[in-house]
Write a protein that holds these residues in place. Structure first.
Motif, PDB file in Angstrom:
ATOM      1  N   ASP A 145     -24.315   9.325  11.105  1.00  0.00           N
ATOM      2  CA  ASP A 145     -23.254   9.978  11.887  1.00  0.00           C
ATOM      3  C   ASP A 145     -23.852  10.896  12.954  1.00  0.00           C
ATOM      4  O   ASP A 145     -23.422  10.882  14.110  1.00  0.00           O
ATOM      5  CB  ASP A 145     -22.343  10.800  10.966  1.00  0.00           C
ATOM      6  N   VAL A 146     -24.806  11.734  12.568  1.00  0.00           N
ATOM      7  CA  VAL A 146     -25.367  12.692  13.517  1.00  0.00           C
ATOM      8  C   VAL A 146     -26.207  11.980  14.573  1.00  0.00           C
ATOM      9  O   VAL A 146     -26.217  12.366  15.746  1.00  0.00           O
ATOM     10  CB  VAL A 146     -26.204  13.767  12.790  1.00  0.00           C
ATOM     11  N   MET A 147     -26.892  10.928  14.161  1.00  0.00           N
ATOM     12  CA  MET A 147     -27.714  10.181  15.111  1.00  0.00           C
ATOM     13  C   MET A 147     -26.862   9.342  16.065  1.00  0.00           C
ATOM     14  O   MET A 147     -27.352   8.829  17.070  1.00  0.00           O
ATOM     15  CB  MET A 147     -28.675   9.263  14.359  1.00  0.00           C
ATOM     16  N   GLY A 148     -25.580   9.171  15.748  1.00  0.00           N
ATOM     17  CA  GLY A 148     -24.730   8.338  16.578  1.00  0.00           C
ATOM     18  C   GLY A 148     -24.892   6.857  16.299  1.00  0.00           C
ATOM     19  O   GLY A 148     -24.603   6.023  17.156  1.00  0.00           O
ATOM     20  N   LEU A 149     -25.328   6.529  15.091  1.00  0.00           N
ATOM     21  CA  LEU A 149     -25.514   5.137  14.682  1.00  0.00           C
ATOM     22  C   LEU A 149     -24.332   4.674  13.841  1.00  0.00           C
ATOM     23  O   LEU A 149     -23.639   5.493  13.225  1.00  0.00           O
ATOM     24  CB  LEU A 149     -26.793   4.994  13.845  1.00  0.00           C
ATOM     25  N   ALA A 150     -24.142   3.363  13.792  1.00  0.00           N
ATOM     26  CA  ALA A 150     -23.142   2.820  12.877  1.00  0.00           C
ATOM     27  C   ALA A 150     -23.628   3.008  11.447  1.00  0.00           C
ATOM     28  O   ALA A 150     -24.828   2.916  11.178  1.00  0.00           O
ATOM     29  CB  ALA A 150     -22.928   1.341  13.153  1.00  0.00           C
ATOM     30  N   ARG A 151     -22.707   3.308  10.536  1.00  0.00           N
ATOM     31  CA  ARG A 151     -23.080   3.377   9.122  1.00  0.00           C
ATOM     32  C   ARG A 151     -23.446   1.984   8.630  1.00  0.00           C
ATOM     33  O   ARG A 151     -22.903   0.988   9.096  1.00  0.00           O
ATOM     34  CB  ARG A 151     -21.930   3.932   8.292  1.00  0.00           C
ATOM     35  N   LEU A 152     -24.351   1.939   7.669  1.00  0.00           N
ATOM     36  CA  LEU A 152     -24.769   0.652   7.112  1.00  0.00           C
ATOM     37  C   LEU A 152     -23.590  -0.021   6.417  1.00  0.00           C
ATOM     38  O   LEU A 152     -22.872   0.616   5.649  1.00  0.00           O
ATOM     39  CB  LEU A 152     -25.899   0.852   6.100  1.00  0.00           C
ATOM     40  N   PRO A 153     -23.409  -1.302   6.687  1.00  0.00           N
ATOM     41  CA  PRO A 153     -22.370  -2.029   5.950  1.00  0.00           C
ATOM     42  C   PRO A 153     -22.757  -2.162   4.483  1.00  0.00           C
ATOM     43  O   PRO A 153     -23.948  -2.224   4.154  1.00  0.00           O
ATOM     44  CB  PRO A 153     -22.319  -3.392   6.643  1.00  0.00           C
ATOM     45  N   LEU A 154     -21.758  -2.195   3.625  1.00  0.00           N
ATOM     46  CA  LEU A 154     -22.032  -2.253   2.188  1.00  0.00           C
ATOM     47  C   LEU A 154     -22.191  -3.702   1.742  1.00  0.00           C
ATOM     48  O   LEU A 154     -21.564  -4.606   2.293  1.00  0.00           O
ATOM     49  CB  LEU A 154     -20.906  -1.572   1.414  1.00  0.00           C
ATOM     50  N   PRO A 155     -23.026  -3.924   0.746  1.00  0.00           N
ATOM     51  CA  PRO A 155     -23.281  -5.294   0.290  1.00  0.00           C
ATOM     52  C   PRO A 155     -22.113  -5.836  -0.529  1.00  0.00           C
ATOM     53  O   PRO A 155     -21.295  -5.083  -1.049  1.00  0.00           O
ATOM     54  CB  PRO A 155     -24.529  -5.130  -0.578  1.00  0.00           C
ATOM     55  N   ALA A 156     -22.081  -7.148  -0.637  1.00  0.00           N
ATOM     56  CA  ALA A 156     -21.120  -7.774  -1.544  1.00  0.00           C
ATOM     57  C   ALA A 156     -21.570  -7.513  -2.977  1.00  0.00           C
ATOM     58  O   ALA A 156     -22.768  -7.618  -3.277  1.00  0.00           O
ATOM     59  CB  ALA A 156     -21.062  -9.275  -1.280  1.00  0.00           C
ATOM     60  N   PRO A 157     -20.663  -7.130  -3.854  1.00  0.00           N
ATOM     61  CA  PRO A 157     -21.062  -6.867  -5.243  1.00  0.00           C
ATOM     62  C   PRO A 157     -21.619  -8.108  -5.918  1.00  0.00           C
ATOM     63  O   PRO A 157     -21.154  -9.221  -5.687  1.00  0.00           O
ATOM     64  CB  PRO A 157     -19.749  -6.435  -5.907  1.00  0.00           C
ATOM     65  N   VAL A 158     -22.618  -7.892  -6.750  1.00  0.00           N
ATOM     66  CA  VAL A 158     -23.223  -8.954  -7.548  1.00  0.00           C
ATOM     67  C   VAL A 158     -22.608  -8.884  -8.950  1.00  0.00           C
ATOM     68  O   VAL A 158     -22.530  -7.801  -9.538  1.00  0.00           O
ATOM     69  CB  VAL A 158     -24.755  -8.764  -7.624  1.00  0.00           C
ATOM     70  N   ALA A 159     -22.189 -10.019  -9.449  1.00  0.00           N
ATOM     71  CA  ALA A 159     -21.574 -10.037 -10.780  1.00  0.00           C
ATOM     72  C   ALA A 159     -22.615  -9.708 -11.852  1.00  0.00           C
ATOM     73  O   ALA A 159     -23.805  -9.963 -11.683  1.00  0.00           O
ATOM     74  CB  ALA A 159     -20.964 -11.407 -11.042  1.00  0.00           C
ATOM     75  N   GLY A 160     -22.146  -9.144 -12.918  1.00  0.00           N
ATOM     76  CA  GLY A 160     -23.045  -8.839 -14.030  1.00  0.00           C
ATOM     77  C   GLY A 160     -22.651  -7.537 -14.698  1.00  0.00           C
ATOM     78  O   GLY A 160     -21.935  -6.710 -14.116  1.00  0.00           O
ATOM     79  N   ALA A 161     -23.127  -7.369 -15.906  1.00  0.00           N
ATOM     80  CA  ALA A 161     -22.776  -6.169 -16.677  1.00  0.00           C
ATOM     81  C   ALA A 161     -23.814  -5.076 -16.469  1.00  0.00           C
ATOM     82  O   ALA A 161     -24.996  -5.357 -16.258  1.00  0.00           O
ATOM     83  CB  ALA A 161     -22.700  -6.528 -18.157  1.00  0.00           C
ATOM     84  N   PRO A 162     -23.386  -3.819 -16.508  1.00  0.00           N
ATOM     85  CA  PRO A 162     -24.347  -2.708 -16.453  1.00  0.00           C
ATOM     86  C   PRO A 162     -25.325  -2.790 -17.624  1.00  0.00           C
ATOM     87  O   PRO A 162     -24.994  -3.301 -18.686  1.00  0.00           O
ATOM     88  CB  PRO A 162     -23.451  -1.470 -16.568  1.00  0.00           C
ATOM     89  N   SER A 163     -26.538  -2.247 -17.389  1.00  0.00           N
ATOM     90  CA  SER A 163     -27.585  -2.360 -18.419  1.00  0.00           C
ATOM     91  C   SER A 163     -27.329  -1.443 -19.615  1.00  0.00           C
ATOM     92  O   SER A 163     -27.782  -1.713 -20.711  1.00  0.00           O
ATOM     93  CB  SER A 163     -28.942  -2.015 -17.811  1.00  0.00           C
TER      94      SER A 163
END
Lengths: 245, 78
Positions: A145-163
């Motif tokens: 935001d401060v640098m005037g850049l676009a925020r990184l797009p978020l990835p598509a979630p990967v299926a799977g259970a938490p460890s």
């Protein structure tokens, strides 16, 4: 500024922002952290971890709201079918917009809600992982935001259970459980969720100084700012956030 | 710069960025913003987890804390 969105051919679901004027290690740390958000975590699924960041970004759009206005208490603020429990949404907003107002009582109320809400995961450790997602994303997004850049797009979630990996830990001097380890208390803070703690460290090292130089080499710098200038910015930011630590 | 950022006025932030570019250079300005961003993270980790002062910092920070009013912060955890 030569900013553009580039898509990694090996991982088309995880676009990165490339800027020729910004250090490669900084960009790599940001890209690696964001890409991993879509993976199942220790206590949250990939979809939930991405939803946590979505909420942090939504909270930033409401930064002027006072801390006592938790989103779960405002009609229409949270839609039906939201992937996160209400306590998590409230915590994301409070940590994002008013970190200096958190108290032991507030934390206890969040954990009480989480323990009542969750049936298949540990409330306190889920909260630690939530902090480990929200706090680095505040760094990454606020830098953009401060640098005037676009925020990184978020990835598509990967299926799977938490460890659900839970090393031996207990409540000691922090509100949250921590493992027994050496080092500064702030680096112990996320230790009950080792994967989350490890994911945060490259972000810190690329923004600030390498971990072994924090107290091990008080002259370390990148030949842009002196270490004294780095610490001045750090102190001013901590003061602005009313952070006692 | 930090106070310009936390003030949230984009015009003021741009003024400070330009001033920093002229005085310390673009790379140093970028690194300063990176440090600001890092402590936007570390303060949130510390305050969200109830991180106490490190044992070695408690005594040596006593005068500083008093002078700056840090003990009055909501986030004070002594």
């Amino acid at each position: 500024m030569n900013t553009h969105v580039a898509h990694d051919q090996a991982a088309p679901a995880a676009p990165t922002i490339v800027d020729a004027d910004i250090r490669a290690d900084l960009q790599d740390a940001h890209a690696s952290f964001v890409e991993a958000l879509g993976d199942p975590g220790t206590w949250w699924t990939g979809a939930e971890r991405v939803a946590i960041v979505d909420e942090a970004r939504r909270a930033m759009e409401h930064a002027q709201r006072p801390p006592w206005e938790a989103p779960s208490t405002i009609t229409g603020m949270i839609g039906d079918g939201h992937p996160l429990p209400l306590w998590a949404i409230d915590a994301v907003w409070r940590i994002t917009n008013h970190p200096g107002t958190t108290t032991a009582d507030w934390y206890a109320s969040i954990i009480e809600q989480s323990d009542a809400d969750l049936t298949d995961r540990d409330g306190a450790r889920s909260y630690v992982e939530l902090v480990a997602v929200v706090a680095p994303m505040n760094a990454i997004d606020r830098f953009a935001d401060v640098m005037g850049l676009a925020r990184l797009p978020l990835p598509a979630p990967v299926a799977g259970a938490p460890s659900r990996h839970a090393p031996e830990s207990s409540v000691q001097r922090h509100w949250v459980p921590t493992v027994n380890m050496a080092g500064a208390n702030v680096f112990k803070a996320l230790s009950a969720v080792p994967a989350a703690s490890a994911a945060m460290r490259p972000v810190s090292a690329s923004h600030y100084v390498p971990e072994d130089a924090i107290v091990g080499d008080l002259t370390w710098c990148r030949d842009t700012l002196s270490r004294a200038q780095i610490e001045l910015v750090a102190a001013a930011t901590s003061m602005a956030n009313e952070c006692f630590y | 710069m930090v106070h310009a950022i936390t003030g949230g006025d984009l015009g003021v932030i741009d003024q400070h960025k330009a001033l920093m570019d002229d005085t310390i250079g673009v790379d140093a300005r970028t690194d300063a913003i990176a440090v600001y961003a890092n402590f936007s993270m570390m303060t949130r980790i510390a305050d969200a987890t109830g991180t106490p002062l490190d044992a070695g910092s408690t005594a040596i920070s006593e005068t500083l804390r008093a002078d700056l009013g840090l003990d009055d912060f909501i986030s004070s955890r002594m």
